[in-house]
Design a protein around this motif. Structure first.
Motif, PDB file in Angstrom:
ATOM      1  N   UNK A   1       0.710  -1.376  -0.096  1.00 39.15           N
ATOM      2  CA  UNK A   1      -0.156   0.014   0.023  1.00 39.15           C
ATOM      3  C   UNK A   1       0.672   1.290  -0.070  1.00 39.15           C
ATOM      4  N   UNK A   2       0.923   1.806  -1.109  1.00 43.75           N
ATOM      5  CA  UNK A   2       1.769   3.089  -1.259  1.00 43.75           C
ATOM      6  C   UNK A   2       0.895   4.581  -0.872  1.00 43.75           C
ATOM      7  N   UNK A   3       1.250   5.227  -0.222  1.00 43.88           N
ATOM      8  CA  UNK A   3       0.430   6.446   0.103  1.00 43.88           C
ATOM      9  C   UNK A   3       1.002   7.590  -0.734  1.00 43.88           C
ATOM     10  N   UNK A   4       0.368   8.899  -0.986  1.00 42.79           N
ATOM     11  CA  UNK A   4       0.783   9.831  -1.730  1.00 42.79           C
ATOM     12  C   UNK A   4       1.344  10.953  -0.796  1.00 42.79           C
ATOM     13  N   UNK A   5       1.626  10.721   0.331  1.00 46.65           N
ATOM     14  CA  UNK A   5       2.275  11.394   1.214  1.00 46.65           C
ATOM     15  C   UNK A   5       2.919  10.774   2.284  1.00 46.65           C
ATOM     16  N   UNK A   6       2.916  11.289   3.434  1.00 48.16           N
ATOM     17  CA  UNK A   6       3.288  10.651   4.696  1.00 48.16           C
ATOM     18  C   UNK A   6       2.112  10.409   5.641  1.00 48.16           C
TER      19      UNK A   6
ATOM     20  N   UNK B   1       4.368  -4.100   7.944  1.00 50.82           N
ATOM     21  CA  UNK B   1       5.627  -3.946   7.740  1.00 50.82           C
ATOM     22  C   UNK B   1       5.499  -2.347   7.243  1.00 50.82           C
ATOM     23  N   UNK B   2       6.398  -1.717   7.615  1.00 52.00           N
ATOM     24  CA  UNK B   2       6.513  -0.112   7.302  1.00 52.00           C
ATOM     25  C   UNK B   2       7.864   0.028   6.196  1.00 52.00           C
ATOM     26  N   UNK B   3       7.407   0.917   5.334  1.00 44.24           N
ATOM     27  CA  UNK B   3       8.342   1.360   4.298  1.00 44.24           C
ATOM     28  C   UNK B   3       9.159   0.473   3.658  1.00 44.24           C
ATOM     29  N   UNK B   4       8.619  -0.601   3.151  1.00 43.14           N
ATOM     30  CA  UNK B   4       9.163  -1.868   2.443  1.00 43.14           C
ATOM     31  C   UNK B   4       8.475  -1.911   1.162  1.00 43.14           C
ATOM     32  N   UNK B   5       8.722  -1.034   0.053  1.00 37.25           N
ATOM     33  CA  UNK B   5       7.837  -1.398  -1.085  1.00 37.25           C
ATOM     34  C   UNK B   5       8.181  -2.569  -1.916  1.00 37.25           C
ATOM     35  N   UNK B   6       7.247  -3.035  -2.540  1.00 37.11           N
ATOM     36  CA  UNK B   6       7.459  -4.087  -3.437  1.00 37.11           C
ATOM     37  C   UNK B   6       7.634  -5.563  -2.741  1.00 37.11           C
ATOM     38  N   UNK B   7       7.034  -5.686  -1.530  1.00 37.23           N
ATOM     39  CA  UNK B   7       7.375  -6.949  -0.880  1.00 37.23           C
ATOM     40  C   UNK B   7       6.641  -8.117  -1.514  1.00 37.23           C
TER      41      UNK B   7
ATOM     42  N   UNK C   1      10.742 -12.235   6.975  1.00 35.82           N
ATOM     43  CA  UNK C   1      11.418 -11.150   8.011  1.00 35.82           C
ATOM     44  C   UNK C   1      10.404 -10.766   9.077  1.00 35.82           C
ATOM     45  N   UNK C   2      11.234 -10.222  10.478  1.00 37.88           N
ATOM     46  CA  UNK C   2      10.342  -9.892  11.285  1.00 37.88           C
ATOM     47  C   UNK C   2       9.500  -8.711  10.840  1.00 37.88           C
ATOM     48  N   UNK C   3       8.190  -8.686  11.520  1.00 37.26           N
ATOM     49  CA  UNK C   3       7.250  -7.752  11.041  1.00 37.26           C
ATOM     50  C   UNK C   3       7.556  -6.471  12.221  1.00 37.26           C
ATOM     51  N   UNK C   4       7.133  -5.462  11.695  1.00 35.27           N
ATOM     52  CA  UNK C   4       7.157  -4.095  12.484  1.00 35.27           C
ATOM     53  C   UNK C   4       6.169  -4.151  13.656  1.00 35.27           C
TER      54      UNK C   4
ATOM     55  N   UNK D   1       5.727   7.864  10.492  1.00 33.75           N
ATOM     56  CA  UNK D   1       6.439   8.533   9.332  1.00 33.75           C
ATOM     57  C   UNK D   1       6.293   7.096   8.082  1.00 33.75           C
ATOM     58  N   UNK D   2       5.062   6.868   7.782  1.00 30.05           N
ATOM     59  CA  UNK D   2       4.835   5.926   6.635  1.00 30.05           C
ATOM     60  C   UNK D   2       4.517   6.383   5.300  1.00 30.05           C
ATOM     61  N   UNK D   3       5.164   6.114   4.399  1.00 29.63           N
ATOM     62  CA  UNK D   3       4.904   6.411   2.996  1.00 29.63           C
ATOM     63  C   UNK D   3       4.550   5.041   2.298  1.00 29.63           C
ATOM     64  N   UNK D   4       4.819   3.899   2.773  1.00 28.85           N
ATOM     65  CA  UNK D   4       4.280   2.590   2.167  1.00 28.85           C
ATOM     66  C   UNK D   4       4.030   1.613   3.408  1.00 28.85           C
ATOM     67  N   UNK D   5       3.117   1.040   3.151  1.00 32.06           N
ATOM     68  CA  UNK D   5       2.447   0.036   4.383  1.00 32.06           C
ATOM     69  C   UNK D   5       2.266  -1.217   3.649  1.00 32.06           C
ATOM     70  N   UNK D   6       3.081  -2.376   4.322  1.00 30.95           N
ATOM     71  CA  UNK D   6       2.539  -3.657   3.760  1.00 30.95           C
ATOM     72  C   UNK D   6       1.697  -4.424   4.887  1.00 30.95           C
ATOM     73  N   UNK D   7       0.535  -5.086   4.510  1.00 32.39           N
ATOM     74  CA  UNK D   7      -0.069  -5.806   5.267  1.00 32.39           C
ATOM     75  C   UNK D   7      -0.043  -7.217   4.762  1.00 32.39           C
ATOM     76  N   UNK D   8       0.339  -8.055   5.728  1.00 33.56           N
ATOM     77  CA  UNK D   8       0.287  -9.532   5.401  1.00 33.56           C
ATOM     78  C   UNK D   8      -0.459 -10.384   6.382  1.00 33.56           C
TER      79      UNK D   8
END
Length: 197
Positions: A65-70, A93-99, A106-109, A133-140
């Protein structure tokens, strides 16, 4: 206005980060229908609509999930069915694009054990220090309650949004040694002007 309606309206205001997602670049891995994952990020008042995403090969789903800002992410809501297709665990997972699923080892945040929620009553509060300060969020969503596939109807993101600032390149020239002829002295100019009169 009825108290319940007021509560729902208030929740809807808080859960409005779906509008700050870059939907064009949002991706859901292992979805059985292409682009279905994008549709679960919707307004609070549409949370109970029949639109859903279902996993394909197994029970796992992963959203990039990429955001258009922070974003300062404060909480998440997940709505599914009152059945074993409801996800039972969520990893952030915070700020890990294209997971991909390969990266998810890897260990989740942060991780949450989920309850079956068909209306959005459960709220999973994030660690604000971690997600400030998240610009990209990954949900697994690695598992569900025992079904072969997982279904999600709504994912709500609560938090604060800040526009991304794009700074242009500033070109500066620094002198290693000041050259007097490059710098005009206003007093000298004034004196010369007076002498010329």
């Amino acid at each position: 206005m009825h108290r319940c309606c007021l509560h729902n309206e208030e929740v809807g205001i808080h859960y409005s980060l779906f509008s700050k997602i870059d939907k064009e670049k949002l991706e859901c891995l292992n979805e059985s229908v292409e682009h279905a994952g994008k549709k679960v990020f919707k307004p609070w008042e549409d949370r109970l609509s029949c639109v859903f995403v279902e996993s394909d090969a197994d029970e796992e789903l992963l959203f990039n999930i990429p955001f258009v800002g922070n974003v300062k992410l404060k909480a998440i809501k997940v709505i599914g069915e009152d059945s074993d297709t409801h996800p039972s665990k969520m990893r952030l997972f915070k700020n890990r694009p294209s997971m991909t699923f390969d990266d998810s080892s890897v260990k989740a945040d942060q991780e949450f054990e989920l309850v079956k929620d068909t209306s959005g009553f459960a709220e999973y509060t994030t660690k604000v220090v971690t997600f400030n300060s998240v610009n990209h969020l990954t949900l697994h969503f690695p598992t569900n309650f025992g079904a072969e596939t997982t279904k999600i109807y709504y994912i709500g993101l609560k938090g604060e949004f800040t526009e991304a600032h794009h700074h242009g390149v500033t070109i500066c020239t620094y002198e290693s040694r000041p050259m007097p002829q490059d710098h005009k002295n206003p007093l000298t100019e004034f004196s010369q002007a007076r002498l010329g009169q």
